[in-house]
Design an enzyme around this catalytic site. Structure first.
Site, PDB file in Angstrom:
ATOM      1  N   ASP A  65       0.852  -1.186   0.000  1.00 38.21           N
ATOM      2  CA  ASP A  65       0.000   0.000   0.000  1.00 38.21           C
ATOM      3  C   ASP A  65       0.892   1.242   0.000  1.00 38.21           C
ATOM      4  O   ASP A  65       2.106   1.141   0.206  1.00 38.21           O
ATOM      5  CB  ASP A  65      -1.001  -0.005   1.158  1.00 38.21           C
ATOM      6  CG  ASP A  65      -0.373   0.165   2.523  1.00 38.21           C
ATOM      7  OD1 ASP A  65       0.835  -0.117   2.678  1.00 38.21           O
ATOM      8  OD2 ASP A  65      -1.091   0.573   3.450  1.00 38.21           O
ATOM      9  N   TYR A  67       2.950   4.779   0.700  1.00 43.45           N
ATOM     10  CA  TYR A  67       3.566   5.436   1.853  1.00 43.45           C
ATOM     11  C   TYR A  67       2.529   6.336   2.513  1.00 43.45           C
ATOM     12  O   TYR A  67       1.723   6.984   1.850  1.00 43.45           O
ATOM     13  CB  TYR A  67       4.750   6.295   1.405  1.00 43.45           C
ATOM     14  CG  TYR A  67       5.917   5.530   0.819  1.00 43.45           C
ATOM     15  CD1 TYR A  67       6.634   4.607   1.574  1.00 43.45           C
ATOM     16  CD2 TYR A  67       6.328   5.755  -0.490  1.00 43.45           C
ATOM     17  CE1 TYR A  67       7.721   3.932   1.044  1.00 43.45           C
ATOM     18  CE2 TYR A  67       7.420   5.081  -1.039  1.00 43.45           C
ATOM     19  CZ  TYR A  67       8.111   4.173  -0.256  1.00 43.45           C
ATOM     20  OH  TYR A  67       9.191   3.506  -0.794  1.00 43.45           O
ATOM     21  N   PHE A  78       6.758   2.099  -4.062  1.00 44.28           N
ATOM     22  CA  PHE A  78       8.152   2.316  -3.662  1.00 44.28           C
ATOM     23  C   PHE A  78       8.693   3.703  -4.027  1.00 44.28           C
ATOM     24  O   PHE A  78       9.746   4.109  -3.529  1.00 44.28           O
ATOM     25  CB  PHE A  78       9.087   1.227  -4.212  1.00 44.28           C
ATOM     26  CG  PHE A  78       8.819  -0.129  -3.646  1.00 44.28           C
ATOM     27  CD1 PHE A  78       9.187  -0.452  -2.347  1.00 44.28           C
ATOM     28  CD2 PHE A  78       8.171  -1.099  -4.404  1.00 44.28           C
ATOM     29  CE1 PHE A  78       8.923  -1.707  -1.805  1.00 44.28           C
ATOM     30  CE2 PHE A  78       7.902  -2.353  -3.876  1.00 44.28           C
ATOM     31  CZ  PHE A  78       8.281  -2.655  -2.574  1.00 44.28           C
ATOM     32  N   HIS A 187      11.284  -9.015   1.156  1.00 49.32           N
ATOM     33  CA  HIS A 187      10.989  -7.595   0.951  1.00 49.32           C
ATOM     34  C   HIS A 187      12.243  -6.754   1.194  1.00 49.32           C
ATOM     35  O   HIS A 187      13.085  -7.122   2.021  1.00 49.32           O
ATOM     36  CB  HIS A 187       9.879  -7.175   1.924  1.00 49.32           C
ATOM     37  CG  HIS A 187       9.239  -5.867   1.607  1.00 49.32           C
ATOM     38  ND1 HIS A 187       9.780  -4.668   1.998  1.00 49.32           N
ATOM     39  CD2 HIS A 187       8.104  -5.575   0.923  1.00 49.32           C
ATOM     40  CE1 HIS A 187       8.995  -3.688   1.577  1.00 49.32           C
ATOM     41  NE2 HIS A 187       7.974  -4.211   0.920  1.00 49.32           N
TER      42      HIS A 187
END
Length: 228
Positions: A65, A67, A78, A187
């Site tokens: 989701d 920031y 990202f 991740h």
């Protein structure tokens, strides 16, 4: 929140925007934007799809989701606006990019260059309340973005699905087309990057696959911004 796309996503998604599940999501989003601070700005919710047409998509990078900090999210997973500090996960992505391809580390986290080359930078959930990570995970976005993954899986042209972390990897079962390449690793978050993200070489592997299939590789180098 039912956008007018300027590319082929318009036709591909027009029926989706009329489904009961999407209309319920739209109602919930209107209430959220009216009552709370929500990121990204409403006009950038579908920015990833606006920048990367279906026919041009060669790579999917799937985030969870947006920031949730001030002025960070602008619709690409990202990526952050150029004047915002680079988040820790993206710093680790740059570390791997430098190790993998020798790319210089940029002084910002604005990744639109990737999107304009066919890298669809999609979050599974496209909105979030300010300061509350994953606050919109249960309002209905997954049905919409799962449908996008389904459409990408149907592409005849080979493409690369980059799945970082357990959440992204939970979508793997929807990627059944043997033409496509799936790249999985932990991740890039500081909590998990050292457990296999570093050294996974997703960027060179992606480019080799694209070249092997007669497509232009991605220029992953993000140029620095001279004045921030």
């Amino acid at each position: 929140m039912a956008p007018t796309f300027h590319n082929d996503w318009k036709e591909l998604l027009k029926d989706r925007f009329q489904t009961e599940s999407y209309l319920q999501l739209r109602t919930a989003l209107k209430k959220e934007y009216a009552a709370h601070r929500v990121f990204p700005p409403m006009d950038l919710i579908f920015h990833a799809l606006e920048l990367t047409a279906y026919k041009d998509t060669k790579v999917l990078i799937l985030g969870q989701d947006p920031y949730h900090g001030e002025n960070q999210a602008h619709g690409l997973c990202f990526s952050v606006n150029p004047t915002v500090d680079i988040p820790p996960s993206l710093r680790n992505i740059y570390t791997e990019l430098e190790s993998d391809l020798g790319c210089n580390r940029p002084n910002h986290g604005f990744l639109e260059k990737w999107a304009r080359q066919g890298v669809l930078m999609l979050n599974a959930v496209l909105t979030v309340r300010a300061g509350q990570a994953a606050s919109h995970r249960n309002i209905g976005w997954q049905a919409f973005t799962d449908h996008i993954i389904h459409l990408l899986n149907q592409k005849e042209e080979p493409m690369v699905f980059i799945l970082w972390g357990r959440y992204a990897q939970s979508k793997k079962e929807a990627i059944t087309n043997p033409r496509h390449l799936i790249l999985e690793s932990p991740h890039p978050s500081p909590l998990s990057a050292s457990r296999g993200f570093f050294g996974s070489r997703p960027f060179s592997k992606t480019n080799q696959f694209l070249k092997d299939n007669g497509m232009e590789p991605i220029d992953w180098q993000i140029e620095p911004v001279v004045e921030l």
